[in-house]
Design a protein around this motif. Structure first.
Motif, PDB file in Angstrom:
ATOM      1  N   LEU A   1      28.046  51.112  43.894  1.00  0.00           N
ATOM      2  CA  LEU A   1      29.539  51.315  43.608  1.00  0.00           C
ATOM      3  C   LEU A   1      29.398  52.573  42.495  1.00  0.00           C
ATOM      4  O   LEU A   1      28.397  52.803  41.857  1.00  0.00           O
ATOM      5  CB  LEU A   1      29.739  50.058  42.821  1.00  0.00           C
ATOM      6  N   LYS A   2      30.629  53.161  42.518  1.00  0.00           N
ATOM      7  CA  LYS A   2      30.822  54.196  41.739  1.00  0.00           C
ATOM      8  C   LYS A   2      32.047  54.189  41.169  1.00  0.00           C
ATOM      9  O   LYS A   2      33.283  53.964  41.921  1.00  0.00           O
ATOM     10  CB  LYS A   2      30.421  55.641  42.396  1.00  0.00           C
ATOM     11  N   ILE A   3      32.272  53.915  39.786  1.00  0.00           N
ATOM     12  CA  ILE A   3      33.550  53.881  39.264  1.00  0.00           C
ATOM     13  C   ILE A   3      33.867  55.087  38.420  1.00  0.00           C
ATOM     14  O   ILE A   3      32.851  55.764  38.003  1.00  0.00           O
ATOM     15  CB  ILE A   3      33.818  52.640  38.343  1.00  0.00           C
ATOM     16  N   SER A   4      35.252  55.373  38.020  1.00  0.00           N
ATOM     17  CA  SER A   4      35.500  56.670  37.656  1.00  0.00           C
ATOM     18  C   SER A   4      36.364  56.528  36.347  1.00  0.00           C
ATOM     19  O   SER A   4      37.154  55.597  36.266  1.00  0.00           O
ATOM     20  CB  SER A   4      36.028  57.626  38.442  1.00  0.00           C
ATOM     21  N   CYS A   5      36.376  57.755  35.326  1.00  0.00           N
ATOM     22  CA  CYS A   5      37.294  57.746  34.225  1.00  0.00           C
ATOM     23  C   CYS A   5      37.657  59.062  34.224  1.00  0.00           C
ATOM     24  O   CYS A   5      36.843  60.248  34.170  1.00  0.00           O
ATOM     25  CB  CYS A   5      36.382  57.417  33.291  1.00  0.00           C
ATOM     26  N   GLN A   6      39.166  59.449  34.201  1.00  0.00           N
ATOM     27  CA  GLN A   6      39.333  60.878  34.035  1.00  0.00           C
ATOM     28  C   GLN A   6      40.470  60.994  32.972  1.00  0.00           C
ATOM     29  O   GLN A   6      41.167  60.185  32.465  1.00  0.00           O
ATOM     30  CB  GLN A   6      40.307  61.041  35.209  1.00  0.00           C
ATOM     31  N   GLY A   7      40.181  62.278  32.322  1.00  0.00           N
ATOM     32  CA  GLY A   7      40.878  62.666  31.000  1.00  0.00           C
ATOM     33  C   GLY A   7      42.251  63.202  31.586  1.00  0.00           C
ATOM     34  O   GLY A   7      42.196  64.056  32.313  1.00  0.00           O
ATOM     35  N   SER A   8      43.086  62.611  31.066  1.00  0.00           N
ATOM     36  CA  SER A   8      44.571  63.038  31.082  1.00  0.00           C
ATOM     37  C   SER A   8      45.168  63.475  29.919  1.00  0.00           C
ATOM     38  O   SER A   8      45.217  62.860  29.045  1.00  0.00           O
ATOM     39  CB  SER A   8      45.424  61.937  31.912  1.00  0.00           C
ATOM     40  N   GLY A   9      45.833  64.738  30.004  1.00  0.00           N
ATOM     41  CA  GLY A   9      46.284  65.250  29.067  1.00  0.00           C
ATOM     42  C   GLY A   9      45.443  66.079  28.032  1.00  0.00           C
ATOM     43  O   GLY A   9      45.919  66.345  26.973  1.00  0.00           O
ATOM     44  N   TYR A  10      44.119  66.036  28.192  1.00  0.00           N
ATOM     45  CA  TYR A  10      43.046  66.752  27.393  1.00  0.00           C
ATOM     46  C   TYR A  10      41.801  66.979  28.144  1.00  0.00           C
ATOM     47  O   TYR A  10      41.514  66.487  29.427  1.00  0.00           O
ATOM     48  CB  TYR A  10      42.946  66.152  26.260  1.00  0.00           C
ATOM     49  N   SER A  11      41.280  67.934  27.902  1.00  0.00           N
ATOM     50  CA  SER A  11      40.009  68.081  28.583  1.00  0.00           C
ATOM     51  C   SER A  11      38.694  67.366  27.871  1.00  0.00           C
ATOM     52  O   SER A  11      38.733  67.406  26.746  1.00  0.00           O
ATOM     53  CB  SER A  11      39.828  69.812  28.362  1.00  0.00           C
ATOM     54  N   PHE A  12      37.838  67.316  28.618  1.00  0.00           N
ATOM     55  CA  PHE A  12      36.494  66.426  28.310  1.00  0.00           C
ATOM     56  C   PHE A  12      35.714  67.421  27.357  1.00  0.00           C
ATOM     57  O   PHE A  12      34.729  66.812  26.925  1.00  0.00           O
ATOM     58  CB  PHE A  12      35.666  66.062  29.503  1.00  0.00           C
ATOM     59  N   ILE A  13      36.014  68.698  27.396  1.00  0.00           N
ATOM     60  CA  ILE A  13      35.201  69.569  26.747  1.00  0.00           C
ATOM     61  C   ILE A  13      35.008  69.451  25.307  1.00  0.00           C
ATOM     62  O   ILE A  13      36.439  69.287  24.826  1.00  0.00           O
ATOM     63  CB  ILE A  13      35.543  71.173  27.190  1.00  0.00           C
ATOM     64  N   GLY A  14      33.959  69.176  24.781  1.00  0.00           N
ATOM     65  CA  GLY A  14      33.907  68.955  23.123  1.00  0.00           C
ATOM     66  C   GLY A  14      34.188  67.458  22.971  1.00  0.00           C
ATOM     67  O   GLY A  14      34.130  67.159  21.930  1.00  0.00           O
ATOM     68  N   TYR A  15      33.955  66.629  23.994  1.00  0.00           N
ATOM     69  CA  TYR A  15      33.715  65.265  23.696  1.00  0.00           C
ATOM     70  C   TYR A  15      32.571  64.517  24.647  1.00  0.00           C
ATOM     71  O   TYR A  15      32.199  65.038  25.779  1.00  0.00           O
ATOM     72  CB  TYR A  15      35.025  64.457  24.403  1.00  0.00           C
ATOM     73  N   TRP A  16      31.893  63.497  23.999  1.00  0.00           N
ATOM     74  CA  TRP A  16      31.221  62.869  24.508  1.00  0.00           C
ATOM     75  C   TRP A  16      31.961  61.502  25.340  1.00  0.00           C
ATOM     76  O   TRP A  16      32.864  60.870  24.544  1.00  0.00           O
ATOM     77  CB  TRP A  16      30.248  62.039  23.652  1.00  0.00           C
TER      78      TRP A  16
END
Lengths: 112, 119
Positions: free
Chosen positions: B18-33
């Motif tokens: 299984l592979k589940i996902s999480c997408q950033g909406s409205g902002y970039s993941f860059i700069g975040y853990w």
């Protein structure tokens, strides 16, 4: 890395103040001022209430406050309201045993 | 609106992947853990792993090291959590959450992905 220790339940009447403790060790709570608190209503995602021991994110009521002494952190809810009834979890940053974060065991807050 | 959007509920059998996902909406993941947190039925929160999508640096809880794999595709702001062989004990809600680099708290959470593993 064991979970931080919290009381299982805390209750209070509307308008009262309650305090939830979070006891860790000198490797986590006692070592860093990176304790955070999360509120979780049933069926909902956790919500950040306090970070870095005593800071409130924008939008969080000032009825919520945090503190720390030694290896124990505390969350105080003043002027208790029905909407505060939820589960609360503390969390601490740590670098012990390869772990980065450790959560508390959780406290169920009941408004009488 | 800034939010983390997680993939939908899954029902799997033991031994399946299984592979589940999480997408950033409205902002970039860059700069975040971005981290994953498990909540087993009726139980508390457990930190599993975090990843820094900018350079794919990862950190795992010893309790989950070797049991799951965290990965990221920074170009599309996706973070994944993957199992190669599920167990019934993997039944839980899995939350993704973000922490700004240099901070040590999760200030934004996804709604959770319910994973049910049953024969």
């Amino acid at each position: 890395q064991s979970a931080l220790i919290q009381p299982a339940t805390v209750s209070g009447s509307p308008g009262q103040s309650i305090t939830i403790s979070c006891t860790g060790t000198s490797s986590d709570v006692g070592a860093y001022d990176y304790v955070s608190w999360y509120q979780q209503h049933p069926g909902k995602a956790p919500k950040l209430m306090i970070y870095d021991v005593s800071n409130r994110p924008s939008g969080v009521s000032n009825r919520f406050s945090g503190s720390k002494s030694g290896n124990t952190a505390s969350l105080t809810i003043s002027g208790l309201q029905a909407e505060d009834e939820a589960d609360y979890y503390c969390n601490s940053y740590t670098t012990t045993g390869g772990v980065s974060y450790v959560f508390g065991s959780g406290t169920e807050v009941t408004v009488l | 609106e800034v939010q983390l959007v997680q993939s939908g509920a899954e029902v799997k059998e033991p031994g399946e992947s299984l592979k589940i996902s999480c997408q950033g909406s409205g902002y970039s993941f860059i700069g975040y853990w971005i981290g994953w947190v498990r909540q087993m039925p009726g139980k508390g929160l457990e930190w599993m792993a975090t990843i820094y999508p900018r350079d794919s640096q990862t950190k795992y809880s010893p309790s989950f090291q070797g049991q799951v794999t965290i990965s990221a595709d920074k170009s599309i702001s996706f973070v994944y959590l993957q199992w190669s062989s599920l167990k019934t004990s993997d039944t839980a809600i899995y939350y993704c959450a973000s922490a700004r680099a240099g901070s040590y708290h999760f200030d934004l959470w996804g709604r959770g992905t319910l994973v049910t593993v049953s024969a």
